[in-house]
Design an enzyme around this catalytic site. Structure first.
Site, PDB file in Angstrom:
ATOM      1  N   ASP A   1      -3.088   4.410  -2.290  1.00 39.65           N
ATOM      2  CA  ASP A   1      -4.185   4.829  -1.417  1.00 39.65           C
ATOM      3  C   ASP A   1      -4.641   6.258  -1.727  1.00 39.65           C
ATOM      4  O   ASP A   1      -3.807   7.158  -1.864  1.00 39.65           O
ATOM      5  CB  ASP A   1      -3.705   4.768   0.039  1.00 39.65           C
ATOM      6  CG  ASP A   1      -4.787   5.140   1.022  1.00 39.65           C
ATOM      7  OD1 ASP A   1      -5.771   4.385   1.117  1.00 39.65           O
ATOM      8  OD2 ASP A   1      -4.668   6.193   1.690  1.00 39.65           O
TER       9      ASP A   1
ATOM     10  N   HIS B   1     -11.048  -3.886   2.831  1.00 39.12           N
ATOM     11  CA  HIS B   1     -10.992  -3.598   4.268  1.00 39.12           C
ATOM     12  C   HIS B   1     -11.848  -2.398   4.666  1.00 39.12           C
ATOM     13  O   HIS B   1     -11.875  -2.058   5.844  1.00 39.12           O
ATOM     14  CB  HIS B   1      -9.534  -3.350   4.657  1.00 39.12           C
ATOM     15  CG  HIS B   1      -8.987  -2.142   3.952  1.00 39.12           C
ATOM     16  ND1 HIS B   1      -8.786  -2.126   2.582  1.00 39.12           N
ATOM     17  CD2 HIS B   1      -8.660  -0.910   4.395  1.00 39.12           C
ATOM     18  CE1 HIS B   1      -8.343  -0.932   2.221  1.00 39.12           C
ATOM     19  NE2 HIS B   1      -8.259  -0.173   3.300  1.00 39.12           N
ATOM     20  N   ASP B   2     -12.502  -1.756   3.716  1.00 40.29           N
ATOM     21  CA  ASP B   2     -13.298  -0.564   4.026  1.00 40.29           C
ATOM     22  C   ASP B   2     -14.803  -0.803   3.935  1.00 40.29           C
ATOM     23  O   ASP B   2     -15.581   0.121   4.143  1.00 40.29           O
ATOM     24  CB  ASP B   2     -12.958   0.568   3.036  1.00 40.29           C
ATOM     25  CG  ASP B   2     -11.604   1.186   3.299  1.00 40.29           C
ATOM     26  OD1 ASP B   2     -11.140   1.150   4.452  1.00 40.29           O
ATOM     27  OD2 ASP B   2     -10.997   1.706   2.340  1.00 40.29           O
TER      28      ASP B   2
ATOM     29  N   ASP C   1       0.853  -1.170   0.000  1.00 38.87           N
ATOM     30  CA  ASP C   1       0.000   0.000   0.000  1.00 38.87           C
ATOM     31  C   ASP C   1       0.900   1.234   0.000  1.00 38.87           C
ATOM     32  O   ASP C   1       1.870   1.273   0.748  1.00 38.87           O
ATOM     33  CB  ASP C   1      -0.863  -0.014   1.272  1.00 38.87           C
ATOM     34  CG  ASP C   1      -2.310   0.307   0.980  1.00 38.87           C
ATOM     35  OD1 ASP C   1      -2.556   1.394   0.435  1.00 38.87           O
ATOM     36  OD2 ASP C   1      -3.184  -0.519   1.320  1.00 38.87           O
TER      37      ASP C   1
ATOM     38  N   GLU D   1      -6.452   3.605  -5.904  1.00 35.97           N
ATOM     39  CA  GLU D   1      -7.772   3.851  -5.329  1.00 35.97           C
ATOM     40  C   GLU D   1      -8.090   5.286  -5.715  1.00 35.97           C
ATOM     41  O   GLU D   1      -7.490   6.213  -5.177  1.00 35.97           O
ATOM     42  CB  GLU D   1      -7.743   3.675  -3.813  1.00 35.97           C
ATOM     43  CG  GLU D   1      -9.128   3.789  -3.211  1.00 35.97           C
ATOM     44  CD  GLU D   1      -9.100   4.173  -1.755  1.00 35.97           C
ATOM     45  OE1 GLU D   1      -9.996   3.775  -1.020  1.00 35.97           O
ATOM     46  OE2 GLU D   1      -8.173   4.897  -1.342  1.00 35.97           O
TER      47      GLU D   1
HETATM   48  O1  TEU Z   1      -9.641   4.930   1.797  1.00 34.82           O
HETATM   49  C1  TEU Z   1      -9.876   6.145   1.190  1.00 34.82           C
HETATM   50  C2  TEU Z   1     -11.258   6.292   0.780  1.00 34.82           C
HETATM   51  O2  TEU Z   1     -12.087   5.477   0.934  1.00 34.82           O
HETATM   52  C3  TEU Z   1     -11.482   7.581   0.154  1.00 34.82           C
HETATM   53  O3  TEU Z   1     -10.393   7.840  -0.643  1.00 34.82           O
HETATM   54  C4  TEU Z   1     -12.720   7.632  -0.627  1.00 34.82           C
HETATM   55  O4  TEU Z   1     -12.431   8.364  -1.743  1.00 34.82           O
HETATM   56  C5  TEU Z   1     -13.792   8.333   0.093  1.00 34.82           C
HETATM   57  O5  TEU Z   1     -14.204   7.577   1.183  1.00 34.82           O
HETATM   58  C6  TEU Z   1     -14.958   8.681  -0.822  1.00 34.82           C
HETATM   59  O6  TEU Z   1     -15.862   7.646  -0.994  1.00 34.82           O
HETATM   60  C7  TEU Z   1      -8.307   4.669   2.000  1.00 34.82           C
HETATM   61  C8  TEU Z   1      -8.129   3.392   2.748  1.00 34.82           C
HETATM   62  O7  TEU Z   1      -8.649   2.337   1.999  1.00 34.82           O
HETATM   63  C9  TEU Z   1      -8.758   3.537   4.092  1.00 34.82           C
HETATM   64  O8  TEU Z   1      -8.687   2.347   4.833  1.00 34.82           O
HETATM   65  C10 TEU Z   1      -8.073   4.660   4.834  1.00 34.82           C
HETATM   66  O9  TEU Z   1      -8.710   4.905   6.047  1.00 34.82           O
HETATM   67  C11 TEU Z   1      -8.044   5.934   4.019  1.00 34.82           C
HETATM   68  O10 TEU Z   1      -7.631   5.719   2.685  1.00 34.82           O
HETATM   69  C12 TEU Z   1      -7.078   6.920   4.617  1.00 34.82           C
HETATM   70  O11 TEU Z   1      -5.772   6.558   4.325  1.00 34.82           O
END
Ligand code: TEU
Ligand code: CA
Length: 545
Positions: A201, A318-319, A100, A250
């Site tokens: 990320d 994981h989200d 990551d 992402e």
């Molecule tokens: O997630 C980021 C994320 O979900 C946002 O970029 C997204 O664009 C937003 O919620 C709009 O829907 C990543 C990781 O996957 C997450 O676990 C972390 O908490 C986050 O980044 C911060 O680093």
């Protein structure tokens, strides 16, 4: 591997959330040695690469997404020597490893931020975004992803610093050339160490709009793929190309149309994760994925990237909650149907740990069982608004990220065999029913289905290079599509509902000769009015030559 057909187009990824995968030393926290011990399991699934969520030194406010040392390994996870061993052993087994890359922000404990905060004229001050403010007045009204203002006030300097996530995750100032150079050096350092690439990320947030940008309907517009970002992406692209590394971004806010620029052969990244397919329906606290919305979003991404660009396919990470709970009905049948439905789309499929076992959501009964910071924030906000605790808990936990973060269920012994100690997050009480050891033994298990499905996918290049077309476009519950090249056509049909459904087939499918080749139930034929049982999934094949 050729320029047009790089290895990752015919590869399946497996996402490991290190904290919850396997604990080798009994402290209740998954670790690198734990992952090493389970490499044979990952290999046997038939996947080609592993993506590890952050393993760097971190105060752990956002489970490793707040990094205080980009070149250090989180002590709970092991040492750099352990990482070298993991990399070597994975490579020996033919598994590539991607890490990551979290460069939108650092931890507020990162030495750069500690310096930056120490005084207004510290050379590191402009590694971050600072604006004049007062205790009661933020520089602007922008809202963070984790709730509350994007600004945190620093009394000493009478300025606020900017963060799109938690206050403990200050955003790096990408406009500053020095920041970019530091980040690029760090990236090269990891690539030279031998890793195979990165998952980037929150990469679409690295550029921000002017601070006076006025919010309209989308509160996050000022930091979603904002103009100017391309210059940074081009710089990143040069590094990745130099090392021939694989990249998956992402990139929320990058539309399916714009994703072509990002992921075509000459694009910044190899592929991106879209973040649009979780189209929710139902009241907060009881939401599910709307099947028609899900399929229309995915079909749009398939079509827009059909001949130029590339999709990263996923249904869990994981989200998000467990897919078999929010789209399926928590049965073996629905887990298999969902697997078949997304894995045969065009793109590189990712499987999130435990998805291949059909792990499901956790029955939260108290906010103390929740770890995720954003969920705690949401819970407090609801209580502040006067929502009753029970209802606030339900709303908060229904879609919390922690469903995916409960420990991996390895066997039926205490704590699902994840740890000999006390797990950092509670194990799902269903572990005696759903666990890896049990599923290995059971020929009809979800785990075995995943193995067969991956092997089936790998046996046909049509799934890699073939076209994609939706069938029965507006059917609210059946997700059906074709994948075709000059040699053969596959027709994939999945009933994503728990009801028996009838689909009237177009004549063309009745005139052509299709053969049943794969499915999650019993063989069947194409008929004019086809009956699908609850979560039934089938694949037919038509030979051209
Ligand atoms: O997630 C980021 C994320 O979900 C946002 O970029 C997204 O664009 C937003 O919620 C709009 O829907 C990543 C990781 O996957 C997450 O676990 C972390 O908490 C986050 O980044 C911060 O680093
Ligand atoms: Ca451990």
């Amino acid at each position: 591997m050729t320029a047009n057909n790089p290895w990752w187009k015919k590869a399946v990824g497996y996402q490991v959330y290190p904290r919850s995968f396997y604990d080798s030393n009994g402290d209740g926290i998954g670790d690198l040695q734990g992952i090493i011990q389970k490499l044979p399991y990952i290999q046997a699934l038939g996947v080609d690469f592993i993506w590890l969520n952050p393993i760097y030194t971190s105060p752990n406010v956002d489970n490793g997404y707040d990094i205080s040392d980009y070149q250090g390994i989180q002590a709970e996870y092991g040492t750099m020597a352990d990482f070298h061993e993991l990399l070597a052993q994975a490579h020996q087994r033919g598994l590539k490893v991607i890490l990551d890359l979290v460069v939108n922000h650092t931890s507020d404990q990162h030495p750069w931020f500690l310096e930056a905060k120490s005084s207004k004229d510290n050379p590191y001050r402009h590694y971050y975004h600072w604006q004049k403010a007062s205790e009661t007045k933020a520089p602007n009204q922008w809202q963070s992803f984790f709730g509350g203002s994007t600004w945190t006030y620093d009394k000493a300097s009478q300025e606020s610093y900017f963060h799109v996530f938690a206050p403990e995750q200050p955003d790096l100032n990408w406009v500053n050339e020095k920041v970019r150079q530091e980040i690029y050096q760090m990236i090269e350092w990891w690539l030279e160490l031998g890793i195979d690439g990165f998952r980037l990320d929150a990469i679409s947030h690295i550029q921000k709009a002017e601070w006076n940008f006025q919010l309209t309907d989308n509160p996050w517009a000022p930091f979603m793929n904002v103009a100017g970002i391309d210059a940074y992406m081009v710089e990143l692209q040069a590094i990745f190309e130099k090392h021939q590394s694989m990249t998956v971004g992402e990139a929320s806010g990058v539309s399916s149309r714009k994703a072509v620029n990002w992921t075509q052969d000459s694009g910044y990244l190899d592929m991106i994760f879209e973040l649009e397919h979780n189209v929710r329906e139902g009241l907060p606290g009881a939401e599910r994925i709307n099947v028609l919305g899900f399929k229309k979003v995915l079909a749009r991404w398939q079509k827009d990237l059909e001949w130029s660009g590339w999709n990263a396919l996923y249904v869990e990470n994981h989200d998000n909650p467990r897919i078999n709970s929010i789209l399926g009905n928590e049965t073996v049948q629905s887990a298999k149907a969902i697997a078949l439905c997304y894995l045969l789309l065009k793109g590189t499929p990712f499987i999130y740990q435990g998805q291949e076992l059909g792990m499901i959501n956790f029955p939260f009964a108290s906010i103390d069982q929740v770890d995720a910071k954003d969920s705690h924030n949401q819970y407090c906000l609801l209580l502040d608004k006067g929502v009753a605790p029970e209802k606030a808990l339900k709303i908060t936990t229904h879609w919390t990220r922690d469903h995916a973060r409960t420990p991996m269920q390895w066997n039926a012994t205490e704590n699902a065999g994840f740890t000999k100690g006390r797990p950092w997050l509670e194990v799902n009480p269903n572990y005696q029913r759903i666990n890896q050891e049990k599923e290995v033994e059971d020929g009809r298990s979800i785990l075995n289905f995943y193995q067969e499905l991956i092997a089936f996918w790998k046996a046909h290049d049509t799934f890699v290079t073939g076209s994609f077309d939706l069938v029965a476009k507006n059917d609210p519950e059946i997700f059906a599509y074709t994948r075709a090249d000059e040699k053969q056509t596959f027709l994939i049909m999945v009933n994503l509902s728990d009801k028996r459904r009838v689909l009237t087939m177009k004549k063309i499918f009745l005139q052509q000769k299709y053969q049943y080749v794969f499915g999650n139930r019993t063989e069947k034929e194409i008929t004019q009015n086809m009956v699908f049982e609850s979560f039934e999934a089938v694949v037919f094949r038509r030979m051209m030559k």
